[in-house]
Every structure is written in C-alpha cells, then in structure tokens.
Design a protein around this motif. Sequence first.
Motif, PDB file in Angstrom:
ATOM      1  N   THR A 184      -1.996   1.212  12.317  1.00  0.00           N
ATOM      2  CA  THR A 184      -2.305   0.913  13.711  1.00  0.00           C
ATOM      3  C   THR A 184      -2.638  -0.560  13.894  1.00  0.00           C
ATOM      4  O   THR A 184      -2.151  -1.215  14.828  1.00  0.00           O
ATOM      5  CB  THR A 184      -3.488   1.776  14.189  1.00  0.00           C
TER       6      THR A 184
ATOM      7  N   LEU B 246      -2.550   8.259  12.940  1.00  0.00           N
ATOM      8  CA  LEU B 246      -1.953   7.240  12.074  1.00  0.00           C
ATOM      9  C   LEU B 246      -3.003   6.642  11.144  1.00  0.00           C
ATOM     10  O   LEU B 246      -4.180   6.581  11.487  1.00  0.00           O
ATOM     11  CB  LEU B 246      -1.340   6.119  12.919  1.00  0.00           C
ATOM     12  N   PRO B 247      -2.572   6.178   9.969  1.00  0.00           N
ATOM     13  CA  PRO B 247      -3.497   5.431   9.114  1.00  0.00           C
ATOM     14  C   PRO B 247      -4.004   4.197   9.861  1.00  0.00           C
ATOM     15  O   PRO B 247      -3.220   3.505  10.523  1.00  0.00           O
ATOM     16  CB  PRO B 247      -2.638   5.032   7.910  1.00  0.00           C
ATOM     17  N   PRO B 248      -5.288   3.908   9.811  1.00  0.00           N
ATOM     18  CA  PRO B 248      -5.834   2.771  10.554  1.00  0.00           C
ATOM     19  C   PRO B 248      -5.132   1.448  10.262  1.00  0.00           C
ATOM     20  O   PRO B 248      -4.944   0.637  11.169  1.00  0.00           O
ATOM     21  CB  PRO B 248      -7.299   2.733  10.104  1.00  0.00           C
TER      22      PRO B 248
ATOM     23  N   ARG C 291     -13.858   3.877   6.742  1.00  0.00           N
ATOM     24  CA  ARG C 291     -13.479   4.996   5.886  1.00  0.00           C
ATOM     25  C   ARG C 291     -14.658   5.473   5.045  1.00  0.00           C
ATOM     26  O   ARG C 291     -14.831   6.668   4.817  1.00  0.00           O
ATOM     27  CB  ARG C 291     -12.317   4.577   4.980  1.00  0.00           C
TER      28      ARG C 291
ATOM     29  N   SER D 177       0.811  -1.219   0.000  1.00  0.00           N
ATOM     30  CA  SER D 177       0.000   0.000   0.000  1.00  0.00           C
ATOM     31  C   SER D 177       0.843   1.267   0.000  1.00  0.00           C
ATOM     32  O   SER D 177       0.300   2.372  -0.080  1.00  0.00           O
ATOM     33  CB  SER D 177      -0.933   0.006   1.222  1.00  0.00           C
TER      34      SER D 177
ATOM     35  N   PHE E 225     -11.677  -1.532   8.162  1.00  0.00           N
ATOM     36  CA  PHE E 225     -11.188  -0.180   7.927  1.00  0.00           C
ATOM     37  C   PHE E 225     -11.780   0.422   6.653  1.00  0.00           C
ATOM     38  O   PHE E 225     -11.937   1.635   6.554  1.00  0.00           O
ATOM     39  CB  PHE E 225      -9.660  -0.174   7.872  1.00  0.00           C
ATOM     40  N   ARG E 226     -12.139  -0.429   5.682  1.00  0.00           N
ATOM     41  CA  ARG E 226     -12.783   0.095   4.482  1.00  0.00           C
ATOM     42  C   ARG E 226     -14.178   0.628   4.823  1.00  0.00           C
ATOM     43  O   ARG E 226     -14.572   1.707   4.363  1.00  0.00           O
ATOM     44  CB  ARG E 226     -12.881  -0.993   3.417  1.00  0.00           C
TER      45      ARG E 226
ATOM     46  N   LEU F  32       2.573   2.342   2.521  1.00  0.00           N
ATOM     47  CA  LEU F  32       2.631   2.920   3.854  1.00  0.00           C
ATOM     48  C   LEU F  32       3.924   2.505   4.542  1.00  0.00           C
ATOM     49  O   LEU F  32       4.667   1.666   4.033  1.00  0.00           O
ATOM     50  CB  LEU F  32       1.420   2.478   4.681  1.00  0.00           C
TER      51      LEU F  32
END
Length: 306
Positions: A190, A185-187, A246, A64, A242-243, A66
Amino acid sequence: MTDSTSRPNAMDASDWLLLLVLSLLWGASFFFGKIAVAQWPPLAVVLARVGLASVTLLLVVRLSGLSMRVGRPMWLGFFGMGLLNNLIPFGLIFWGQTQIGSGLASILNATTPLFGVVVAHLFGGEKASGTKIAGVAAGLAGVAILMGPDAIGGVGGALLPQIACLGAALSYGFAALYGRRFRALPPLVTATGQVTATTLMSIPLVLVFAPPWSLPVPNSQTVLALLGLAFLSTALAYAIFFRIMRRAGGTNVTLVTFLIPVSAILLGTLFLGEALLPRHVFGMAAIGIGLALIDGRALRRRRAIA
C-alpha cells in the motif's frame, strides 16, 4: 496512516526505540523541507521526495518477494490515497514552509488526529464520544493560540501558510478514512503503491508549474535535504512505521504524533535559527492535551488505578 482497529500490544524497549527513531525521521522531514524549498519550488521538492522514495520502496517490495500486481481497482485507489496522503499535504506543507518555520509547521501538522476524529465522525460513521469532542475543542484552542494575532489581522502575514499546514492535516484525516479500503493488502505494498501513484501525478504538475529546465542547479545543502526527505523521511520511515505497527499495533504507533514536533523544533532552533515563541509552547501544550483526550489511554489507566 494507521489502521485504528489494529489491536494494540505491549511495547518493549526495542519498540520504544524504533518509535523514537521514527519521530526523528518524520520530524527531520520539516527540517529537510525548509532547506529544500529555499532553493526549489514546493512541487519540485514533492516530486523529488516521492520519486526517489518510490524507486527505493519498489526495490524493497521486489526483494521482499511481494508483488505490486494488485489489479486496476486497487491501483485507482492508490491514486486517491496518494492524492490525499502525499500530494496535497506535502505540497501544502512545503508551500507553508516557504514562509513559516519548520517547528511551527510540525506543530500545526500535529493536529492530524484532531481532524481524523472530525472526519470519522462526519463521514466514517464513527460517532465521537464526549471525551474525544473535548479533545478536539482543546486542540482547536491550541491552534488558535498558535496562530495568534495572524488569525485576527486578516489574510496576510503568516496566516495563509499556517492555514495551508492545517489543510495538510485535514487531508491526512481524510486519507486515514480512505485508507481503510487497503486492509487486505500488505502495508508495504500500500505504501509503495501510493508513493508511486503520487510520483506519476506529480510529474505533469512539475512540467507545467516548475519545469526542471527552469530550476537552479541545487547546491550541496539542497541535494542532501532532498536525499534526506526521500530516503530517510519517506522510504526508511515507512519501513520502520510498518514494523512498529506489525509488532505493537496501530494504536501504539500513533504515539509518534506526540514526538514529531519535538525533534522538528529542536532541529529548526539549533540549525536554522528559528525562534520558538511562548505562544507556540502554550499552543502545543493545548494540542497535546487534546491528543491525550482523544487517545484516551491515560484516562483509562487512571481509572484502572483508582
């Protein structure tokens, strides 16, 4: 765990489909866990679940674009989150499932939002409204109905395993409060950090209390259950979670709590021969009323219509 401050958005058909899939994946974790603990001790099952999931999520993070380079303070926080959100609750639930059915374990786990309200009220500075307090009371009544004679007959029978599953729900409640520090932070980062930290904490525990060389070679059912726990109920479930969060917001994604016991009970009844007693149904109904009161959306819609 979800950020309760997330702004809820309207959910379309695809969001509801994803929510249903997520409930099946997390409901299946109780089914997979029940199979796995029949051959392996709970701590070994925990390590297999988070270890395989962490490898998968680290790969997803890499693909991704990240980065897990978030600094030492955040990594220390991951260990705290991993303890509260994974190691303690997974261990307690899996131990509880050595003595109680997967359906009952999932129903007891559905009390997590009740404990979340209590923890936020006592330690998070979020004073609970009268409606939420009524919801907690209804949920606790449901727990009492679920536990039935075991709670009156003293420590024995199925009381301790049920208390262990409630302890897991309480730990999730503290994890929801502790997890607020990761909002920047991006989920996915985390989630990956906490699962990886849980893996590192689990290794020494397994070496001491369930050394791999003492474990039986898992049969095909156990292997499939462990793979299901790691890849479906942890790695894939996190990605879907998480999708939804979001797209539809943190408040909407908590609706999955209502659906998890349904799939867990169906799987346990159909494939494990578990009995669903009338008091389990009544207890789940009381917990559902409590969750609805805490959620509050049904009441708000009724007032808006009125």
